[in-house]
Design a protein around this motif. Structure first.
Motif, PDB file in Angstrom:
ATOM      1  N   PRO A  27       0.838  -7.027   1.832  1.00  0.00           N
ATOM      2  CA  PRO A  27      -0.323  -7.922   1.831  1.00  0.00           C
ATOM      3  C   PRO A  27      -1.312  -7.468   2.907  1.00  0.00           C
ATOM      4  O   PRO A  27      -0.927  -7.273   4.066  1.00  0.00           O
ATOM      5  N   HIS A  28      -2.549  -7.250   2.509  1.00  0.00           N
ATOM      6  CA  HIS A  28      -3.537  -6.714   3.438  1.00  0.00           C
ATOM      7  C   HIS A  28      -4.935  -7.157   3.052  1.00  0.00           C
ATOM      8  O   HIS A  28      -5.155  -7.666   1.954  1.00  0.00           O
ATOM      9  N   LEU A  29      -5.856  -6.976   3.968  1.00  0.00           N
ATOM     10  CA  LEU A  29      -7.268  -7.223   3.707  1.00  0.00           C
ATOM     11  C   LEU A  29      -7.955  -5.875   3.554  1.00  0.00           C
ATOM     12  O   LEU A  29      -7.896  -5.042   4.467  1.00  0.00           O
ATOM     13  N   CYS A  30      -8.587  -5.673   2.414  1.00  0.00           N
ATOM     14  CA  CYS A  30      -9.328  -4.436   2.181  1.00  0.00           C
ATOM     15  C   CYS A  30     -10.801  -4.688   2.491  1.00  0.00           C
ATOM     16  O   CYS A  30     -11.397  -5.645   2.002  1.00  0.00           O
ATOM     17  N   HIS A  31     -11.373  -3.811   3.319  1.00  0.00           N
ATOM     18  CA  HIS A  31     -12.768  -3.943   3.740  1.00  0.00           C
ATOM     19  C   HIS A  31     -13.691  -2.957   3.041  1.00  0.00           C
ATOM     20  O   HIS A  31     -14.866  -2.850   3.409  1.00  0.00           O
ATOM     21  N   GLY A  47      -2.207  -7.955  -2.437  1.00  0.00           N
ATOM     22  CA  GLY A  47      -0.793  -7.660  -2.256  1.00  0.00           C
ATOM     23  C   GLY A  47      -0.219  -7.236  -3.595  1.00  0.00           C
ATOM     24  O   GLY A  47      -0.682  -7.678  -4.647  1.00  0.00           O
ATOM     25  N   SER A  48       0.786  -6.381  -3.571  1.00  0.00           N
ATOM     26  CA  SER A  48       1.318  -5.834  -4.821  1.00  0.00           C
ATOM     27  C   SER A  48       2.618  -6.507  -5.236  1.00  0.00           C
ATOM     28  O   SER A  48       3.377  -6.998  -4.403  1.00  0.00           O
ATOM     29  N   PRO A 107      -1.186 -11.531   5.687  1.00  0.00           N
ATOM     30  CA  PRO A 107      -1.460 -10.093   5.699  1.00  0.00           C
ATOM     31  C   PRO A 107      -0.749  -9.389   6.848  1.00  0.00           C
ATOM     32  O   PRO A 107      -0.574  -9.955   7.931  1.00  0.00           O
ATOM     33  N   VAL A 108      -0.332  -8.142   6.588  1.00  0.00           N
ATOM     34  CA  VAL A 108       0.340  -7.330   7.597  1.00  0.00           C
ATOM     35  C   VAL A 108      -0.533  -6.171   8.060  1.00  0.00           C
ATOM     36  O   VAL A 108      -0.163  -5.461   8.998  1.00  0.00           O
ATOM     37  N   ALA A 109      -1.682  -5.968   7.397  1.00  0.00           N
ATOM     38  CA  ALA A 109      -2.547  -4.840   7.745  1.00  0.00           C
ATOM     39  C   ALA A 109      -3.954  -5.075   7.200  1.00  0.00           C
ATOM     40  O   ALA A 109      -4.187  -6.017   6.436  1.00  0.00           O
TER      41      ALA A 109
END
Length: 163
Positions: A27-31, A47-48, A107-109
């Motif tokens: 789980p992450h935030l894409c910028h 997240g996948s 989120p982890v990243a």
């Protein structure tokens, strides 16, 4: 929500619903600019889940190929972004905000930091509006809400009683 229970989610209007039986990976935030435009926001939480653990439970998403590699799934009725998909892989990415319980996945990243808003670090210093707004406008919105609830339903929209 435990991993054994899985995750459910869907669009704002309820036309497209899904369920993920397995864990949500990375789980992450894409910028990146592409995710910003696809979500209409400053970042897109993703997240996948393994395709074997994923199923659509209502409706079908529409798809937009944002590149030759990636397609993005969304609800054609309300426009909610739902999926970031690379066809041919064994996983599909969910938009974490479309989960019924988005607080369950932290989120982890963060990815693509070059596109991150340079002022994000100042957000906690901004004034906070109160959660409960008793204004006529807020009450009208709450009483006329057409948004699907944050749980699975047998049918949607709910049938209205004609008393």
């Amino acid at each position: 929500m435990t991993i054994a229970e899985g995750y459910s989610g869907g669009c704002q209007c309820g036309a497209v619903r899904y369920r993920a039986a397995g864990p949500i990976g990375y789980p992450h935030l894409c910028h990146c600019r592409m995710c910003q435009k696809a979500s209409g926001n400053y970042a897109l939480p993703l997240g996948s889940v393994q395709r074997a653990d994923f199923e659509l439970t209502r409706g079908e998403p529409s798809w937009f190929h944002s590149s030759d590699l990636v397609r993005r799934g969304f609800c054609n009725a309300c426009g909610t972004p739902l999926f970031y998909d690379i066809p041919g892989t064994d996983f599909i990415n969910l938009t974490l905000g479309s989960l019924d319980k988005p607080m369950a996945v932290q989120p982890v990243a963060q990815s693509n930091p070059a596109g991150k808003m340079s002022w994000f670090h100042t957000l906690d210093g901004l004034p906070m509006e109160p959660d409960s707004d008793g204004s006529d406008r807020a009450l009208t919105i709450r009483s006329s809400n057409h948004q699907h609830p944050d749980h699975d339903t047998q049918t949607w929209p709910q049938e209205k009683s004609h008393d």
